[in-house]
Scaffold this motif. Structure first.
Motif, PDB file in Angstrom:
ATOM      1  N   LEU A 160      78.783  26.752  16.062  1.00  0.00           N
ATOM      2  CA  LEU A 160      78.353  28.113  16.377  1.00  0.00           C
ATOM      3  C   LEU A 160      78.958  28.540  17.701  1.00  0.00           C
ATOM      4  O   LEU A 160      79.357  27.700  18.512  1.00  0.00           O
ATOM      5  N   CYS A 161      79.038  29.840  17.909  1.00  0.00           N
ATOM      6  CA  CYS A 161      79.536  30.400  19.161  1.00  0.00           C
ATOM      7  C   CYS A 161      78.383  31.007  19.945  1.00  0.00           C
ATOM      8  O   CYS A 161      77.569  31.739  19.390  1.00  0.00           O
ATOM      9  N   ASP A 162      78.289  30.685  21.202  1.00  0.00           N
ATOM     10  CA  ASP A 162      77.326  31.302  22.095  1.00  0.00           C
ATOM     11  C   ASP A 162      77.965  31.402  23.477  1.00  0.00           C
ATOM     12  O   ASP A 162      78.244  30.372  24.083  1.00  0.00           O
ATOM     13  N   PRO A 163      78.226  32.619  23.969  1.00  0.00           N
ATOM     14  CA  PRO A 163      77.944  33.908  23.355  1.00  0.00           C
ATOM     15  C   PRO A 163      78.735  34.138  22.059  1.00  0.00           C
ATOM     16  O   PRO A 163      79.756  33.496  21.825  1.00  0.00           O
ATOM     17  N   GLY A 168      79.773  40.225  22.373  1.00  0.00           N
ATOM     18  CA  GLY A 168      79.261  40.100  23.721  1.00  0.00           C
ATOM     19  C   GLY A 168      77.771  39.832  23.758  1.00  0.00           C
ATOM     20  O   GLY A 168      77.102  40.109  24.759  1.00  0.00           O
ATOM     21  N   THR A 169      77.217  39.294  22.667  1.00  0.00           N
ATOM     22  CA  THR A 169      75.786  39.005  22.585  1.00  0.00           C
ATOM     23  C   THR A 169      75.547  37.498  22.666  1.00  0.00           C
ATOM     24  O   THR A 169      76.492  36.705  22.565  1.00  0.00           O
ATOM     25  N   THR A 170      74.300  37.105  22.839  1.00  0.00           N
ATOM     26  CA  THR A 170      73.961  35.690  22.949  1.00  0.00           C
ATOM     27  C   THR A 170      73.040  35.269  21.812  1.00  0.00           C
ATOM     28  O   THR A 170      72.267  36.084  21.283  1.00  0.00           O
ATOM     29  N   VAL A 171      73.115  34.009  21.446  1.00  0.00           N
ATOM     30  CA  VAL A 171      72.267  33.476  20.380  1.00  0.00           C
ATOM     31  C   VAL A 171      70.806  33.518  20.836  1.00  0.00           C
ATOM     32  O   VAL A 171      70.481  33.125  21.956  1.00  0.00           O
ATOM     33  N   HIS A 172      69.945  34.000  19.952  1.00  0.00           N
ATOM     34  CA  HIS A 172      68.528  34.118  20.284  1.00  0.00           C
ATOM     35  C   HIS A 172      67.941  32.727  20.535  1.00  0.00           C
ATOM     36  O   HIS A 172      68.242  31.767  19.815  1.00  0.00           O
ATOM     37  N   GLU A 173      67.072  32.633  21.527  1.00  0.00           N
ATOM     38  CA  GLU A 173      66.519  31.320  21.893  1.00  0.00           C
ATOM     39  C   GLU A 173      65.701  30.713  20.760  1.00  0.00           C
ATOM     40  O   GLU A 173      65.650  29.483  20.624  1.00  0.00           O
ATOM     41  N   ARG A 174      65.056  31.539  19.947  1.00  0.00           N
ATOM     42  CA  ARG A 174      64.311  30.989  18.806  1.00  0.00           C
ATOM     43  C   ARG A 174      65.249  30.308  17.810  1.00  0.00           C
ATOM     44  O   ARG A 174      64.882  29.303  17.187  1.00  0.00           O
ATOM     45  N   GLU A 308      75.881  41.689  26.372  1.00  0.00           N
ATOM     46  CA  GLU A 308      75.131  41.095  27.471  1.00  0.00           C
ATOM     47  C   GLU A 308      75.840  39.885  28.078  1.00  0.00           C
ATOM     48  O   GLU A 308      75.288  39.199  28.931  1.00  0.00           O
ATOM     49  N   ALA A 309      77.090  39.651  27.665  1.00  0.00           N
ATOM     50  CA  ALA A 309      77.837  38.512  28.196  1.00  0.00           C
ATOM     51  C   ALA A 309      79.324  38.708  27.921  1.00  0.00           C
ATOM     52  O   ALA A 309      79.709  39.348  26.943  1.00  0.00           O
ATOM     53  N   GLY A 310      80.157  38.150  28.798  1.00  0.00           N
ATOM     54  CA  GLY A 310      81.593  38.198  28.576  1.00  0.00           C
ATOM     55  C   GLY A 310      82.170  39.585  28.769  1.00  0.00           C
ATOM     56  O   GLY A 310      81.575  40.446  29.416  1.00  0.00           O
TER      57      GLY A 310
END
Length: 359
Positions: A160-163, A168-174, A308-310
């Motif tokens: 998987l990719c994170d972000p 430009g989004t991040t993987v949800h913590e859940r 929210e990232a990159g």
């Protein structure tokens, strides 16, 4: 219908040739960046060591104790995680590390892998070339808490990719919590392509949540040259279980050969910057300002999700910007449901040139 891996590879092969022509300055989805802090981050006023001894010998980034120490110090501070020196493998870019992981899969006793889209197109290329079955584990993006992820109930590997760099989004913590439970239940490995990590726009914490995945089952690619958007030097590393460092090291060393004294010099400088109190705050603020300006100028019309990232967002651009532009739409990433959206490089050199031309 989702774009097939074969079609994704065909599109990227076409893009590789097209983006290197004279039209590259219109590659709005591309990888070339510009920002005011490159010289500051690389310490351009400092000379690369040129002693005969340093230049006459083969040099491997992975053999630099000083660099490994700098990396482990950074993660102890940023993530609160202590990595053993053998839990770090350094190379000259993310792609060799990705291929090294694929080449090491047999020694990890993994016969097939699954992935959460989008993943970097090289994953399809490496899997096809090595004859490794690669199965899609879901269709929805993992920045959505409710996205379904269908993981096998047997020892496997997940990529998987994170972000999620395209958006430009991040993987949800859940989602990460669910993946960690799956790791513990099945003993499965996870490769996190964290190439754009440590460039989150929320500066209240440096921690990357993927650092909380099971450390003895997780491989995580980090690319500090992406975190600082300085691409003229090559440097990335893999955080990995120490027991599996040797299979990855041997594969990567055979891919890259020696990596050079100059790369070590700049890698040490880059880690100094990332580990400083200021870190890459200036760059992150600049990226956010660029996005705001593109929206205010009407160039970005809408976005698939708030970044929210990159330094990428997946967006609809105005008609004038799209004219004669080279762009990457949803097909390049095996996605659907994002008609008329393209990947937008917020640090593309042409944006500032375009602003100058309109002034």
């Amino acid at each position: 219908m989702d774009t097939s891996p074969a079609e994704i590879l065909r599109l990227h092969r076409w893009l590789d040739g097209t983006s290197r022509t004279g039209a590259a300055d219109r590659f709005l989805s591309g990888w070339q960046t510009t920002h005011p802090y490159v010289g500051r981050y690389l310490g351009a006023d400092r000379e690369v060591p040129r002693s005969p001894r340093a230049l006459e010998s083969y040099s491997f980034l992975s053999d630099s104790g000083a660099l490994t120490d700098a990396i482990t110090r950074f993660h102890a501070k940023a993530d609160g995680v202590v990595y053993e020196p053998n839990g770090v493998y350094v190379s000259c870019g993310s792609s060799p590390l990705l291929l090294g992981f694929f080449l090491a899969l047999r020694e990890l006793e993994v016969e097939e892998i699954c992935y959460a889209p989008p993943v970097y197109y090289s994953c399809y290329y490496f899997a096809r070339s090595l004859g490794i079955p690669m199965h899609r584990a879901g269709t929805d993006l993992l920045h959505d808490e409710t996205a379904e992820l269908h993981l096998p109930e047997a020892k496997s590997a997940l990529i998987l990719c994170d972000p999620i760099w395209v958006f430009g989004t991040t993987v949800h913590e859940r989602q990460l919590e669910r993946i960690a439970r799956w790791q513990r239940r099945t003993g499965s490995f996870v490769l996190v392509d964290g190439t754009f990590q440590y460039a989150r726009w929320d500066r209240s914490s440096r921690e990357e949540p993927t650092s909380r995945l099971e450390q003895d089952l997780t491989f995580r690619i980090v690319c500090p040259t992406k975190s600082l958007a300085v691409h003229g030097t090559r440097f990335a590393y893999l955080l990995l279980p120490p027991a599996f460092r040797e299979p990855v090291r041997y594969a990567c060393a055979n891919i890259t050969g020696a990596t050079g004294t100059a790369n070590e010099h700049f890698a040490l400088r880059i880690m100094d910057v990332l580990d400083s109190d200021e870190s890459n705050d200036l760059l992150v603020r600049h990226i956010r300002t660029q996005r705001t300006e593109l929206i205010s100028r009407g160039i970005i019309r809408s976005e698939a999700a708030p970044p929210e990232a990159g330094y990428y967002t997946f967006a609809r651009l105005d008609e004038a910007s799209m004219r004669d532009a080279i762009v990457m739409d949803q097909r390049f990433f095996g996605l659907q449901g994002f008609q008329d959206h393209v990947r937008v490089n917020l640090l593309h050199p042409g944006w500032s040139q375009g602003a100058d031309a309109r002034a």
